[in-house]
Design a protein around this motif. Structure first.
Motif, PDB file in Angstrom:
ATOM      1  N   THR A   3       0.830  -1.196   0.000  1.00  8.62           N
ATOM      2  CA  THR A   3       0.000   0.000   0.000  1.00  8.62           C
ATOM      3  C   THR A   3       0.871   1.256   0.000  1.00  8.62           C
ATOM      4  OG1 THR A   3      -0.082   0.152   2.411  1.00  8.62           O
ATOM      5  CG2 THR A   3      -1.730  -1.254   1.335  1.00  8.62           C
ATOM      6  N   ILE A   4       0.226   2.389  -0.254  1.00  8.89           N
ATOM      7  CA  ILE A   4       0.933   3.667  -0.193  1.00  8.89           C
ATOM      8  C   ILE A   4       1.457   3.903   1.220  1.00  8.89           C
ATOM      9  CG2 ILE A   4       0.566   6.163  -0.267  1.00  8.89           C
ATOM     10  CD1 ILE A   4      -1.071   5.805  -2.752  1.00  8.89           C
ATOM     11  N   THR A   5       0.706   3.434   2.219  1.00  6.02           N
ATOM     12  CA  THR A   5       1.153   3.550   3.609  1.00  6.02           C
ATOM     13  C   THR A   5       2.456   2.796   3.825  1.00  6.02           C
ATOM     14  OG1 THR A   5      -1.141   3.763   4.364  1.00  6.02           O
ATOM     15  CG2 THR A   5       0.501   3.167   6.015  1.00  6.02           C
ATOM     16  N   ASP A   6       2.552   1.591   3.249  1.00  6.44           N
ATOM     17  CA  ASP A   6       3.784   0.798   3.371  1.00  6.44           C
ATOM     18  C   ASP A   6       4.971   1.541   2.764  1.00  6.44           C
ATOM     19  OD1 ASP A   6       2.352  -1.323   4.513  1.00  6.44           O
ATOM     20  OD2 ASP A   6       1.897  -2.174   2.538  1.00  6.44           O
ATOM     21  N   ILE A   7       4.749   2.122   1.588  1.00  7.53           N
ATOM     22  CA  ILE A   7       5.821   2.857   0.897  1.00  7.53           C
ATOM     23  C   ILE A   7       6.229   4.077   1.714  1.00  7.53           C
ATOM     24  CG2 ILE A   7       6.418   4.139  -1.197  1.00  7.53           C
ATOM     25  CD1 ILE A   7       4.384   2.341  -2.677  1.00  7.53           C
ATOM     26  N   SER A  14       5.413  11.460   4.089  1.00  5.78           N
ATOM     27  CA  SER A  14       3.974  11.396   4.307  1.00  5.78           C
ATOM     28  C   SER A  14       3.282  10.590   3.216  1.00  5.78           C
ATOM     29  CB  SER A  14       3.370  12.806   4.344  1.00  5.78           C
ATOM     30  OG  SER A  14       3.405  13.389   3.056  1.00  5.78           O
ATOM     31  N   ILE A  15       2.096  10.078   3.534  1.00  4.07           N
ATOM     32  CA  ILE A  15       1.287   9.345   2.564  1.00  4.07           C
ATOM     33  C   ILE A  15       0.936  10.239   1.390  1.00  4.07           C
ATOM     34  CG2 ILE A  15      -0.951   8.220   2.216  1.00  4.07           C
ATOM     35  CD1 ILE A  15      -0.804   7.285   5.123  1.00  4.07           C
ATOM     36  N   SER A  16       0.623  11.500   1.667  1.00  5.41           N
ATOM     37  CA  SER A  16       0.285  12.449   0.611  1.00  5.41           C
ATOM     38  C   SER A  16       1.448  12.642  -0.355  1.00  5.41           C
ATOM     39  CB  SER A  16      -0.103  13.803   1.223  1.00  5.41           C
ATOM     40  OG  SER A  16      -0.268  14.779   0.216  1.00  5.41           O
ATOM     41  N   ALA A  41      11.424   2.267  -2.935  1.00  9.69           N
ATOM     42  CA  ALA A  41      10.591   1.558  -1.963  1.00  9.69           C
ATOM     43  C   ALA A  41       9.442   0.841  -2.651  1.00  9.69           C
ATOM     44  CB  ALA A  41      10.061   2.531  -0.912  1.00  9.69           C
ATOM     45  N   ALA A  42       8.815   1.530  -3.620  1.00 13.28           N
ATOM     46  CA  ALA A  42       7.713   0.910  -4.367  1.00 13.28           C
ATOM     47  C   ALA A  42       8.200  -0.308  -5.128  1.00 13.28           C
ATOM     48  CB  ALA A  42       7.099   1.925  -5.328  1.00 13.28           C
TER      49      ALA A  42
END
Length: 347
Positions: A3-7, A14-16, A41-42
Motif C-alpha cells: 500500500t501507499i502507507t507501506d511505501i 507522508s502518505i500524501s 521503496a515501491a
C-alpha cells in the motif's frame, strides 16, 4: 499488493507525498533524493519475481566461483534520469539483487576508462545504446551482456522483453472489450534502435500490423513522435496535441507506448474533463510499480523488469566462467487489468 502507507513508512515521508510522487504530480516540489527513495521503496515492495498464474518455480542458484567476479555496469539512464521512467531503475535493481546472491562485485562505470574496464571480468550495459556505443563496449571487453538493446548479436549476450507480444495482449484486451476506435500515442528514440522499417519499436509496428489486419486502422489515431523520450511530460504534450486534432472525433481507447506515457495521457484527459475509462480507456505497457497507484489504477502489460536484470547477470556470469555462443533471451509478458480500461462509451 503493498500500500501507499507501506511505501511511506519505508521512505519516511507522508502518505500524501508518496501519492503525489507516484502520480507524477508536476505541482509537487520535493528533492530528487526523496523521489528516488519513494520509487525504490515501491519497487522493492512490489517485486514481481515470477508472479504469474503458473506455479512458482524454484530457481537454483548458480554454483559459486572460488574467485569473486567483478562486473562493471554501464547505464543508459543514470541518476535523476531514472526517475523519469523507472523501467530502467527496476532492471538495475534486479541486477543488483541477483549479483549480491551470486557474490559478484559490481562497479558502476561512468567513464569508459580502458584500464579500469580491462581489469573487470565483464560488462553489463542497461538501456538503448546506439550501435556504435555497443560496439565500443564490446571492443573494450569481450564479456558483454546488453539489457534492452534491439541490435543484432555480435558475439555478446542480450536480454529484452517480447514487446510484440505485449502489444498484442494490450490490443486484444481492448478489442475484446468492444473497442474499435483505438488510438496509439507514443515515441521512439529511433537513433538508438535497429531496423529497416520507418518505425523501429515492436510496439509501434505491432499496433500498425494488428489494426490494419482487423481493418480498424485510422491514421488520425496514430501519433508517434520520433527521436523523443518516452516520459510523462511528453505523454502529456502529445495527448494535448491529439485532443486538439481530434476535436469531437475522440477514440474510445488509447494505447500508450509505455506506462509513463499512459500516466501523462491520463493527466491531460483528466485536466480536460474527459473521464477515464468512462469516456476513453487508457492502456499502458511495462506495468512499472507505480502504475497500480495512479488514479485510476492503470491497466498494463507486465514486463518482468527485475527478471531482465537477473537474467542479464546470470548470462554474463556463465559467459565469464564458460564462454559459449552468444545468446539473445526474450522474456514473456503478462496482461494486468485494472480500472483504466472498460467497455467503450455509448455513442
Amino acid at each position: 499488493m503493498a500500500t501507499i502507507t507501506d511505501i511511506a513508512s519505508i521512505a519516511e515521508v507522508s502518505i500524501s507525498t508518496v501519492s503525489r510522487v507516484l502520480n507524477y504530480d508536476p505541482s509537487l516540489s520535493v528533492t530528487e533524493e526523496t523521489k528516488r527513495k519513494i520509487f525504490e521503496a515501491a519497487e522493492k515492495l512490489n517485486y514481481t519475481k515470477y508472479k504469474t498464474k503458473q506455479k512458482q518455480k524454484v530457481i537454483a542458484p548458480i554454483k559459486q566461483q572460488k574467485k569473486e567476479i567483478s562486473i562493471g555496469i554501464v547505464q543508459w539512464r543514470i541518476d535523476d534520469e531514472e526517475l523519469e521512467d523507472i523501467y530502467y531503475m527496476s532492471i538495475r535493481m534486479g541486477v543488483e539483487k541477483r549479483a549480491a546472491e551470486l557474490g559478484c562485485d559490481l562497479l558502476k562505470i561512468s567513464q569508459l576508462d580502458p584500464n579500469v574496464i580491462q581489469g573487470l571480468d565483464g560488462l553489463l550495459a542497461i538501456g538503448k545504446f546506439t550501435q556504435e556505443k555497443v560496439a565500443e563496449l564490446h571492443s573494450l571487453h569481450p564479456n558483454l551482456c546488453v539489457i534492452g538493446s534491439n541490435f543484432p548479436l555480435d558475439d555478446y549476450d542480450s536480454v529484452n522483453t517480447d514487446f510484440a507480444q505485449a502489444t498484442e495482449l494490450a490490443l486484444n484486451h481492448l478489442i475484446d472489450l468492444g473497442h474499435q476506435k483505438i488510438a496509439f500515442i507514443g515515441a521512439e528514440e529511433s537513433q538508438n534502435m535497429y531496423g529497416y522499417r520507418r518505425y523501429k519499436t515492436p510496439t509501434v509496428n505491432t499496433y500498425l500490423d494488428m489494426m490494419k489486419h482487423y481493418d480498424l486502422y485510422d491514421d488520425s489515431y496514430f501519433i508517434v513522435k520520433e527521436n523523443s523520450a518516452l516520459d510523462v511530460k511528453t505523454g502529456e504534450e502529445l495527448a494535448l496535441q491529439a485532443l486538439d486534432a481530434w476535436k469531437e472525433s475522440l477514440p474510445t481507447a488509447i494505447l500508450a507506448a509505455n506506462d509513463a506515457f499512459a500516466i501523462g495521457i491520463i493527466h491531460t484527459l483528466t485536466a480536460k474533463g474527459i473521464a477515464v475509462p468512462e469516456e476513453i480507456s487508457v492502456m499502458g505497457i511495462n506495468d512499472i510499480s507505480v502504475s497500480r497507484y495512479v488514479s485510476p489504477p492503470l491497466s498494463s502489460v507486465r514486463a518482468f523488469t527485475e527478471e531482465m536484470g537477473e537474467t542479464g547477470i546470470e548470462l554474463l556470469y556463465n559467459r565469464i566462467s564458460n564462454p559459449s555462443v552468444a545468446r539473445r533471451i526474450f522474456l514473456s509478458t503478462y496482461l494486468i487489468v485494472r480500472e483504466s480500461t472498460g467497455e467503450p462509451r455509448k455513442t
